[in-house]
Design an enzyme around this catalytic site. Structure first.
Site, PDB file in Angstrom:
ATOM      1  N   GLY A 200       0.699  -1.889  -0.279  1.00  0.00           N
ATOM      2  CA  GLY A 200       0.036  -0.098  -0.065  1.00  0.00           C
ATOM      3  C   GLY A 200       1.034   1.350  -0.255  1.00  0.00           C
ATOM      4  O   GLY A 200       2.020   1.788  -0.868  1.00  0.00           O
ATOM      5  N   GLY A 201       0.559   2.064   0.971  1.00  0.00           N
ATOM      6  CA  GLY A 201       1.306   3.356   1.083  1.00  0.00           C
ATOM      7  C   GLY A 201       2.561   3.697   0.704  1.00  0.00           C
ATOM      8  O   GLY A 201       3.820   4.322   0.311  1.00  0.00           O
TER       9      GLY A 201
ATOM     10  N   GLY B 180      18.760   9.671 -34.742  1.00  0.00           N
ATOM     11  CA  GLY B 180      17.898  10.391 -33.648  1.00  0.00           C
ATOM     12  C   GLY B 180      18.903   9.771 -32.401  1.00  0.00           C
ATOM     13  O   GLY B 180      18.837  10.866 -31.775  1.00  0.00           O
ATOM     14  N   ALA B 181      19.787   8.898 -32.591  1.00  0.00           N
ATOM     15  CA  ALA B 181      20.230   8.232 -31.396  1.00  0.00           C
ATOM     16  C   ALA B 181      21.048   8.498 -31.427  1.00  0.00           C
ATOM     17  O   ALA B 181      21.972   9.202 -30.509  1.00  0.00           O
ATOM     18  CB  ALA B 181      20.581   6.942 -31.037  1.00  0.00           C
TER      19      ALA B 181
HETATM   20  C1  HXC Z   1      -2.427  -2.475  11.190  1.00  0.00           C
HETATM   21  C2  HXC Z   1      -1.006  -4.363  10.468  1.00  0.00           C
HETATM   22  C3  HXC Z   1      -1.379  -4.265   9.464  1.00  0.00           C
HETATM   23  C4  HXC Z   1      -2.239  -2.715   8.805  1.00  0.00           C
HETATM   24  C5  HXC Z   1       0.022  -6.248   9.368  1.00  0.00           C
HETATM   25  N1  HXC Z   1      -0.330  -5.237  10.698  1.00  0.00           N
HETATM   26  N2  HXC Z   1      -0.429  -4.389   8.707  1.00  0.00           N
HETATM   27  N3  HXC Z   1      -1.568  -4.214  11.031  1.00  0.00           N
HETATM   28  N4  HXC Z   1      -2.025  -2.075  10.438  1.00  0.00           N
HETATM   29  N5  HXC Z   1      -1.550  -2.128   7.464  1.00  0.00           N
HETATM   30  C6  HXC Z   1      -0.841  -6.385  11.314  1.00  0.00           C
HETATM   31  C7  HXC Z   1      -1.366  -7.611  11.233  1.00  0.00           C
HETATM   32  O1  HXC Z   1      -2.380  -7.434  11.760  1.00  0.00           O
HETATM   33  C8  HXC Z   1      -0.624  -8.520  12.584  1.00  0.00           C
HETATM   34  O2  HXC Z   1      -0.563  -8.408  13.674  1.00  0.00           O
HETATM   35  C9  HXC Z   1       0.977  -8.723  12.167  1.00  0.00           C
HETATM   36  O3  HXC Z   1       1.269  -6.926  11.748  1.00  0.00           O
HETATM   37  C10 HXC Z   1       1.596  -8.863  11.288  1.00  0.00           C
HETATM   38  O4  HXC Z   1       1.277  -9.100  10.261  1.00  0.00           O
HETATM   39  P1  HXC Z   1       0.686 -11.003   9.756  1.00  0.00           P
HETATM   40  O5  HXC Z   1      -0.362 -10.536   8.955  1.00  0.00           O
HETATM   41  O6  HXC Z   1       0.631 -11.782  10.765  1.00  0.00           O
HETATM   42  O7  HXC Z   1       2.391 -11.151   8.831  1.00  0.00           O
HETATM   43  P2  HXC Z   1       2.446 -11.612   6.973  1.00  0.00           P
HETATM   44  O8  HXC Z   1       1.840 -13.051   7.252  1.00  0.00           O
HETATM   45  O9  HXC Z   1       3.981 -11.631   7.532  1.00  0.00           O
HETATM   46  O10 HXC Z   1       1.641 -10.831   6.023  1.00  0.00           O
HETATM   47  C11 HXC Z   1       2.455  -9.466   6.403  1.00  0.00           C
HETATM   48  C12 HXC Z   1       1.082  -8.664   5.028  1.00  0.00           C
HETATM   49  C13 HXC Z   1       0.210  -8.644   6.291  1.00  0.00           C
HETATM   50  C14 HXC Z   1       1.423  -9.359   4.120  1.00  0.00           C
HETATM   51  C15 HXC Z   1       1.857  -7.275   5.392  1.00  0.00           C
HETATM   52  O11 HXC Z   1       0.127  -8.624   7.037  1.00  0.00           O
HETATM   53  C16 HXC Z   1      -0.869  -7.793   5.113  1.00  0.00           C
HETATM   54  O12 HXC Z   1      -1.503  -7.958   3.702  1.00  0.00           O
HETATM   55  N6  HXC Z   1      -1.688  -6.112   5.715  1.00  0.00           N
HETATM   56  C17 HXC Z   1      -2.320  -5.831   5.128  1.00  0.00           C
HETATM   57  C18 HXC Z   1      -1.181  -5.111   3.809  1.00  0.00           C
HETATM   58  C19 HXC Z   1      -2.011  -4.062   3.311  1.00  0.00           C
HETATM   59  O13 HXC Z   1      -3.511  -4.076   1.798  1.00  0.00           O
HETATM   60  N7  HXC Z   1      -1.777  -2.795   3.365  1.00  0.00           N
HETATM   61  C20 HXC Z   1      -1.576  -1.451   2.594  1.00  0.00           C
HETATM   62  C21 HXC Z   1      -2.796  -0.388   3.885  1.00  0.00           C
HETATM   63  S1  HXC Z   1      -3.540   0.446   2.445  1.00  0.00           S
HETATM   64  P3  HXC Z   1      -0.143  -9.089  15.288  1.00  0.00           P
HETATM   65  O14 HXC Z   1      -0.979  -8.473  16.259  1.00  0.00           O
HETATM   66  O15 HXC Z   1      -1.492 -10.700  14.996  1.00  0.00           O
HETATM   67  O16 HXC Z   1       1.004  -9.253  15.077  1.00  0.00           O
HETATM   68  C22 HXC Z   1      -2.510   1.134   2.138  1.00  0.00           C
HETATM   69  C23 HXC Z   1      -3.524   3.237   1.970  1.00  0.00           C
HETATM   70  C24 HXC Z   1      -1.597   3.592   1.951  1.00  0.00           C
HETATM   71  O17 HXC Z   1      -1.576   1.479   2.310  1.00  0.00           O
HETATM   72  C25 HXC Z   1      -2.418   4.509   0.859  1.00  0.00           C
HETATM   73  C26 HXC Z   1      -1.372   6.058   0.606  1.00  0.00           C
HETATM   74  C27 HXC Z   1      -1.145   6.341  -1.226  1.00  0.00           C
END
Ligand code: HXC
Length: 518
Positions: A173-174, A408-409
């Site tokens: 994401g971000g 052109g190159a």
């Molecule tokens: C809050 C998060 C988080 C998030 C992970 N965690 N991503 N908490 N916000 N975005 C937390 C999980 O709940 C978990 O907490 C711990 O971090 C570890 O994550 P896991 O999922 O257990 O780890 P893993 O299996 O290695 O997977 C990692 C991951 C997955 C692939 C990154 O966590 C994931 O898909 N997260 C979301 C990614 C995503 O979609 N982000 C986009 C957000 S939107 P616990 O308590 O269980 O340890 C965005 C928009 C911004 O960013 C735009 C700006 C331009």
């Protein structure tokens, strides 16, 4: 215990609590994935005992969404501070995946913004060690706002201080946009990936099954998207790569790159340069062999090696001084310029120009890649970026035409008319409006149609054209290049050329900024 003792004790307790806050389990889990902890990475990056941490005790914000829980943690999942790399000041932020997946909330963002602003204020490079699930979902818009401030600072710092991103886990994401706005992106094999939307969302929205690797693994970004400039076997080597890359850069745009003592003062066997270009003009060769013989011993550090390999770009040293090298690669697609090589070259030239790194252009290019695919996807506008970048660059710029410089190159690859300070050519250079085969097909169409053996006749005409038109002496006599040189003299020609250009100054017309064809 007296009051002072109690105060001191309280201080030590806080430090102890802080040290164990993530628990060994989470760190063990991180290690089991082949990943290091945020602080271990910092230790690898900096000279011994030079790291000074900031904001270690700030705690996470309480989200006002009321959705999900926050494990309020010291530091809020990111370690920030400064240290020394080869004795020079560098700022860092290192995301801690063991705290809420390195996700970015308001406090986490504020810390990154703090080091960004310090780095910009004092004129020192900043490195982001990224391991993050993106915007912290529980904190809602506060996370988005935090990211936006980081992006804004990336843009403000662009061209002022070097900014490097090292992806050492997820960048979701971000988390991907700050790296995209920085100068160079490193990734570690098997543990890092970058995507805007993960495989689950891709499945939901497009009903496509993709793996993490296919979508955003290091190979994907190094070969296909070009987002990653460097990939390494593991985290340790990726971080050591960052130290090496920094050695070519000044700390900011007002300084010159540092001088580095040459490893070997022994002169190279530069006479080998005479044998590199094959007798047959259509035979490929490896331009990296030319680079090796021109640059100081083992100093070439290639950037984006796997992306658009028909152009080679990288940093090297010439008599101890940093230079940027951009070279067509005859070994891949005959070194033709296409969309991806234009983008790769343009970005490299602009970085060098921003940070006072002189540019060497090694040219052997048959022209732009023709065809529907390239035209439909905008080779006109993308090729123009390379032209724009070379033309705009005011650092010392020297070109050596090794063989083909057609159409052109010729104009694009730092020709004299777009500001090449010295333009040399080897005797093997072929400079003309187009290649011999294309030219004779147009000029002698009627004769070829009537000929008994058109293939043979075309070959004869082409040889005549190559000899009489496409030789470097016509360009030399008319001043379109500065000199035809012996390939064996190239290294010293370049060294002396750059010596004369040390105080180069170019006055530019006043403007806010140019309008690059984006
Ligand atoms: C809050 C998060 C988080 C998030 C992970 N965690 N991503 N908490 N916000 N975005 C937390 C999980 O709940 C978990 O907490 C711990 O971090 C570890 O994550 P896991 O999922 O257990 O780890 P893993 O299996 O290695 O997977 C990692 C991951 C997955 C692939 C990154 O966590 C994931 O898909 N997260 C979301 C990614 C995503 O979609 N982000 C986009 C957000 S939107 P616990 O308590 O269980 O340890 C965005 C928009 C911004 O960013 C735009 C700006 C331009």
């Amino acid at each position: 215990m007296d009051i002072k003792g109690k105060i001191y004790n309280d201080f030590l307790n806080r430090i102890e609590r802080f040290k164990v806050q993530n628990g060994p389990d989470k760190i063990r889990k991180q290690h089991a994935k082949g990943k290091l902890h945020a602080r271990e990475r910092i230790t690898l990056l900096f000279d011994k005992n030079s790291f000074e941490e900031l904001d270690a005790f700030v705690t996470s914000a309480t989200p006002d969404t009321g959705f999900g829980k926050i494990d309020s943690a010291f530091g809020d999942g990111v370690v920030i501070g400064h240290g020394r790399v080869n004795g020079r000041l560098v700022y860092v932020y290192s995301q801690d995946f063991t705290v809420m997946g390195g996700s970015l909330g308001a406090v986490h963002a504020k810390k990154i913004v703090k080091v960004q602003e310090l780095a910009l204020k004092v004129g020192a490079p900043i490195i982001g060690l990224i391991d993050s699930g993106g915007a912290r979902i529980q904190e809602g818009v506060a996370s988005l706002s935090g990211y936006t401030s980081i992006f804004h600072n990336n843009v403000r710092s662009s061209g002022v201080i070097p900014q490097i991103s090292v992806i050492l886990g997820p960048a979701a994401g971000g988390a991907v946009y700050s790296p995209a706005l920085t100068d160079f992106v490193f990734m570690a094999k098997n543990t890092s990936y970058m995507f805007l939307t993960g495989p689950n969302v891709v499945k939901e929205v497009l009903n496509e099954e993709v793996t993490f690797d296919e979508l955003g693994g290091e190979e994907t970004h190094a070969r296909k998207s070009g987002v990653a400039n460097f990939i390494y076997e593991d985290e340790e080597n990726a971080i050591l790569g960052v130290r090496k890359l920094l050695s070519f850069f000044p700390s900011n745009n007002l300084e010159n790159p540092p001088y580095v003592e040459r490893i070997s003062k022994k002169e190279k066997n530069v006479e080998k340069l005479r044998d590199i270009v094959p007798d047959d003009a259509n035979k490929p060769y490896d331009v990296k062999k030319v680079i090796e013989l021109i640059a100081d011993q083992d100093s070439f550090f290639e950037v984006s090696e796997l992306f658009a390999p028909n152009i080679v770009v990288g940093f090297a040293r010439l008599n101890g001084k940093a230079v940027g090298i951009i070279a067509n690669q005859p070994k891949v697609l005959a070194g033709v310029i296409d969309i991806n090589s234009s983008l790769k070259g343009a970005r490299f030239v602009r970085f060098c120009d921003a940070f006072n790194i002189p540019i060497i252009t090694l040219e052997d290019v048959p022209g732009f890649l023709p065809g529907l695919d390239q035209e439909h996807n905008g080779i006109i506008k993308h090729g123009a970026k390379l032209l724009f970048a070379f033309s705009e660059a005011t650092v010392p710029k020297v070109t050596v035409i090794l063989r083909k410089a057609y159409g052109g190159a010729f104009c694009v690859m730092n020709s004299k008319n777009i500001g090449g300070d010295y333009n040399f050519a080897w005797p093997t250079a072929e400079i003309a409006v187009m290649g011999p085969e294309g030219a004779v097909s147009i000029l002698y169409r009627k004769e070829l149609e009537k000929a008994e053996d058109p293939k043979k006749l075309k070959k004869e005409f082409a040889a005549k054209y190559r000899h009489e038109v496409a030789n470097p002496y016509i360009a030399d006599e008319k001043g379109y290049i500065d000199e035809v040189i012996d390939p064996a003299d190239t290294r010293w020609k370049l060294i002396t050329a750059f010596e004369t250009l040390e105080n180069k100054h170019v006055d530019q017309p006043e403007r806010k900024h140019g309008n690059m064809p984006l």
